[in-house]
Design a protein around this motif. Structure first.
Motif, mmCIF file in Angstrom:
data_model
loop_
_atom_site.group_PDB
_atom_site.id
_atom_site.type_symbol
_atom_site.label_atom_id
_atom_site.label_comp_id
_atom_site.label_asym_id
_atom_site.label_seq_id
_atom_site.Cartn_x
_atom_site.Cartn_y
_atom_site.Cartn_z
ATOM 1 N N ASP A 25 0.958 -1.135 -0.054
ATOM 2 C CA ASP A 25 0.070 -0.093 -0.058
ATOM 3 C C ASP A 25 1.051 1.203 -0.155
ATOM 4 N N SER A 26 0.114 2.509 -0.064
ATOM 5 C CA SER A 26 0.998 3.727 -0.295
ATOM 6 C C SER A 26 2.014 4.190 1.011
ATOM 7 N N GLU A 27 1.815 3.402 1.985
ATOM 8 C CA GLU A 27 2.462 3.407 3.584
ATOM 9 C C GLU A 27 3.572 2.280 3.350
ATOM 10 N N GLY A 28 3.587 1.552 2.560
ATOM 11 C CA GLY A 28 4.672 0.588 2.723
ATOM 12 C C GLY A 28 4.254 -0.984 3.251
ATOM 13 N N TRP A 29 3.007 -1.218 3.510
ATOM 14 C CA TRP A 29 2.622 -2.334 4.119
ATOM 15 C C TRP A 29 2.205 -3.228 3.077
ATOM 16 N N LEU A 30 2.849 -4.465 3.548
ATOM 17 C CA LEU A 30 2.668 -5.593 2.236
ATOM 18 C C LEU A 30 1.003 -6.245 2.471
ATOM 19 N N LYS A 31 0.310 -6.240 1.485
ATOM 20 C CA LYS A 31 -0.936 -6.822 1.311
ATOM 21 C C LYS A 31 -1.075 -8.270 1.477
ATOM 22 N N THR A 32 -1.251 -8.832 2.409
ATOM 23 C CA THR A 32 -1.064 -10.395 2.570
ATOM 24 C C THR A 32 -2.321 -11.044 1.923
ATOM 25 N N GLY A 33 -3.544 -10.572 2.065
ATOM 26 C CA GLY A 33 -4.626 -11.192 1.456
ATOM 27 C C GLY A 33 -5.594 -11.828 2.395
ATOM 28 N N ASP A 34 -4.849 -11.719 3.815
ATOM 29 C CA ASP A 34 -5.747 -12.508 4.922
ATOM 30 C C ASP A 34 -6.708 -11.400 5.490
ATOM 31 N N LEU A 35 -7.762 -12.051 5.737
ATOM 32 C CA LEU A 35 -9.088 -11.607 6.280
ATOM 33 C C LEU A 35 -8.961 -11.584 7.803
ATOM 34 N N CYS A 36 -9.057 -10.576 8.371
ATOM 35 C CA CYS A 36 -8.600 -10.569 9.925
ATOM 36 C C CYS A 36 -9.757 -9.648 10.665
ATOM 37 N N TYR A 37 -9.729 -10.074 12.065
ATOM 38 C CA TYR A 37 -10.324 -9.147 12.860
ATOM 39 C C TYR A 37 -9.727 -8.923 14.124
ATOM 40 N N ILE A 38 -9.908 -8.009 14.894
ATOM 41 C CA ILE A 38 -9.212 -7.682 16.387
ATOM 42 C C ILE A 38 -10.421 -7.717 17.261
ATOM 43 N N ASP A 39 -10.251 -8.595 18.212
ATOM 44 C CA ASP A 39 -11.277 -8.698 19.207
ATOM 45 C C ASP A 39 -11.384 -7.481 20.220
ATOM 46 N N GLN A 40 -12.197 -7.547 21.310
ATOM 47 C CA GLN A 40 -12.247 -6.400 22.165
ATOM 48 C C GLN A 40 -11.066 -6.316 23.076
ATOM 49 N N ASP A 41 -10.275 -7.554 23.054
ATOM 50 C CA ASP A 41 -8.920 -7.622 24.083
ATOM 51 C C ASP A 41 -7.644 -7.460 23.231
ATOM 52 N N GLY A 42 -7.928 -6.980 21.771
ATOM 53 C CA GLY A 42 -6.840 -6.549 20.736
ATOM 54 C C GLY A 42 -6.281 -7.651 20.385
ATOM 55 N N LEU A 44 -5.399 -10.567 17.624
ATOM 56 C CA LEU A 44 -5.916 -10.478 16.007
ATOM 57 C C LEU A 44 -6.391 -11.990 15.640
ATOM 58 N N PHE A 45 -7.447 -12.175 14.955
ATOM 59 C CA PHE A 45 -7.804 -13.496 14.291
ATOM 60 C C PHE A 45 -7.751 -13.265 12.913
ATOM 61 N N VAL A 46 -7.147 -14.525 12.269
ATOM 62 C CA VAL A 46 -7.118 -14.472 10.995
ATOM 63 C C VAL A 46 -8.258 -15.624 10.558
ATOM 64 N N VAL A 47 -9.031 -15.182 9.873
ATOM 65 C CA VAL A 47 -10.296 -15.973 9.502
ATOM 66 C C VAL A 47 -10.404 -16.352 8.182
ATOM 67 N N ASP A 48 -9.822 -15.883 7.180
ATOM 68 C CA ASP A 48 -9.901 -16.268 5.720
ATOM 69 C C ASP A 48 -9.096 -15.693 4.942
ATOM 70 N N ARG A 49 -8.879 -16.127 3.578
ATOM 71 C CA ARG A 49 -8.169 -15.380 2.650
ATOM 72 C C ARG A 49 -9.046 -14.685 1.609
#
Length: 158
Positions: A25-42, A44-49
């Protein structure tokens, strides 16, 4: 949220601006293609591609979510969900299911089980019973092999 890794820790595509633009992306982060979410405790869960999402009409359906629902049915040993081409919807979720030995669970029963637990656009609309689901040694579904198997099943029925 999709997964990203910081660019400074990864090599870039030397001399290939197009590949770099598609991968970072424009800030230099690699787009991994993983779909993730962060829960209320912080956490990170990878859930799909992202590449594995099924495009049903205007919706995106994550195969992993439907696979968990299918595997909750006691008569199912293993399951995988793949996109199946559909003229009107684009793609529909199709379940490939391995039944428990001696099970007589039907396509209609499998689809009903899923329909009771997901929103209408996520429903499985086709079921194919198979002997096994190809998996890597780590247990990951080998979707390319599964796609090839699906193609041979469809062609053999024509």
């Amino acid at each position: 949220m999709t997964g990203y890794l910081p660019h400074e820790h990864l090599p870039s595509y030397v001399g290939d601006d197009e590949a770099n633009a598609a991968s970072f992306d424009s800030e230099g982060w690699l787009k991994t293609g993983d779909l993730c979410y962060i829960d209320q405790d912080g956490f990170l869960f990878v859930v799909d591609r992202l590449k594995e999402l099924i495009k049903y009409k205007a919706y995106q359906v994550a195969p992993a979510e439907l696979e968990l629902v299918l595997q909750s049915l006691p008569e199912i040993v293993d399951a995988a969900v793949m996109p199946y081409p559909h003229e009107e919807a684009g793609e529909i979720p199709m379940a490939l299911v391995v039944r428990q030995p001696g099970s007589k669970v039907t396509e209609a029963q499998v689809m009903e089980h899923v329909a009771k637990q997901v929103t209408p656009y996520k429903k499985v609309r086709k079921v194919l019973f198979v002997d096994s689901i190809p998996r890597s040694p780590a247990g990951k579904i080998l979707r390319r092999q599964l796609k090839d198997h699906m193609q041979s099943c469809i062609v053999s029925r024509l």
